[in-house]
Enzyme design. Structure first.
Site, PDB file in Angstrom:
ATOM      1  N   ALA A 138       0.837  -1.205   0.000  1.00  0.00           N
ATOM      2  CA  ALA A 138       0.000   0.000   0.000  1.00  0.00           C
ATOM      3  C   ALA A 138       0.872   1.254   0.000  1.00  0.00           C
ATOM      4  O   ALA A 138       0.595   2.217  -0.724  1.00  0.00           O
ATOM      5  CB  ALA A 138      -0.924  -0.010   1.216  1.00  0.00           C
ATOM      6  N   TYR A 139       1.916   1.230   0.808  1.00  0.00           N
ATOM      7  CA  TYR A 139       2.837   2.366   0.841  1.00  0.00           C
ATOM      8  C   TYR A 139       3.509   2.547  -0.523  1.00  0.00           C
ATOM      9  O   TYR A 139       3.620   3.671  -1.028  1.00  0.00           O
ATOM     10  CB  TYR A 139       3.895   2.144   1.925  1.00  0.00           C
ATOM     11  CG  TYR A 139       4.934   3.241   2.010  1.00  0.00           C
ATOM     12  CD1 TYR A 139       4.611   4.494   2.525  1.00  0.00           C
ATOM     13  CD2 TYR A 139       6.235   3.022   1.569  1.00  0.00           C
ATOM     14  CE1 TYR A 139       5.567   5.505   2.603  1.00  0.00           C
ATOM     15  CE2 TYR A 139       7.192   4.025   1.644  1.00  0.00           C
ATOM     16  CZ  TYR A 139       6.846   5.261   2.158  1.00  0.00           C
ATOM     17  OH  TYR A 139       7.793   6.262   2.216  1.00  0.00           O
ATOM     18  N   CYS A 140       3.957   1.441  -1.108  1.00  0.00           N
ATOM     19  CA  CYS A 140       4.548   1.500  -2.446  1.00  0.00           C
ATOM     20  C   CYS A 140       3.581   2.145  -3.429  1.00  0.00           C
ATOM     21  O   CYS A 140       3.968   2.998  -4.239  1.00  0.00           O
ATOM     22  CB  CYS A 140       4.895   0.097  -2.943  1.00  0.00           C
ATOM     23  SG  CYS A 140       6.252  -0.718  -2.077  1.00  0.00           S
TER      24      CYS A 140
END
Length: 249
Positions: A138-140
């Site tokens: 999700a961060y990516c």
């Protein structure tokens, strides 16, 4: 005439280091953060940039006190350690609100002031926006989106001579992991490796002065990014093995 720099997430970590560096170089610093600052800056606005009403208040405060902007640094962000299977919608939306939507909305609102100075927009992205990382999908995704914003924005702003500097940031000694969202917590005995925020700020300022388009910092992450894209199957196996040794099951 003194130049003006506005920095989000200014109260600690990379934001604090950037503020100190640009102030040392003679800039007037406008800092934005949810927390109060514990160091000397010229003007602080306490606000949550994920809230539209706070963005409006930031703009009003700015317009009451300033009439131009030379550098906008979209630094505020947050991490998320979680598998896709367990990632909940609330965390995902919170992540994108801060890491993507807030920089976009602030940039849109400040563009007219940056046009006056032919200024610079600096977006603090991540190595995770260039390569996929298990348990950080999700961060990516949020940083991949921020990168796409930077690249397309730079092309659109060429007629105005506004530069967009995209920072591809690797591991730096901050409290990023301890403040991250998600149920996965990095184990306490995990070594904290990486460069210092101060060295990062020095590299950022040099890149700003040279009007660079993008830098990877620390530089050796270029090789990791290259490897992950050239040998994705091998990278997947190695990355998964590595991450399973540093997270709490």
């Amino acid at each position: 005439m003194e130049k003006i720099c506005l920095i989000t997430g200014v109260s600690r970590g990379l934001g604090k280091a950037l503020a100190n560096k640009f102030k040392k170089e003679g800039f007037i610093i406008i800092g934005v953060s949810r927390s109060k600052v514990d160091f000397d800056i010229d003007f602080h606005i306490q606000a949550d940039i994920t809230k539209k009403e706070d963005i409006e208040r930031i703009i009003k405060e700015f317009e009451k006190n300033f009439d131009k902007l030379d550098v906008l640094i979209n630094n505020a962000g947050i991490g998320l350690y979680e598998s896709w299977k367990k990632t909940n919608e609330e965390d995902l939306r919170k992540l994108f609100e801060l890491n993507f939507f807030a920089p976009v909305l602030l940039t849109q609102r400040f563009l007219k002031y940056l046009k006056k100075t032919k200024g610079t927009i600096i977006n603090v992205s991540s190595v995770a926006g260039k390569m996929h990382i298990p348990y950080m999908g999700a961060y990516c995704s949020s940083k991949f989106a921020l990168n796409a914003f930077s690249y397309s924005l730079r092309a659109e702003l060429q007629p105005y001579d506004i530069n967009v500097l995209n920072l591809i940031v690797g591991r730096i000694k901050t409290d990023f992991s301890s403040n991250a969202l998600g149920s996965i917590k990095i184990t306490p005995n995990t070594p904290v490796l990486g460069s210092s925020p101060e060295k990062f700020a020095e590299a950022t300022y040099k890149a700003y002065k040279k009007r660079k388009r993008e830098i990877v910092y620390p530089y050796w992450y270029k090789f990791l990014i290259y490897f992950s894209n050239l040998f994705p199957s091998i990278y997947d196996k190695l990355a998964l093995k590595k991450w399973q040794t540093v997270i709490e099951e």
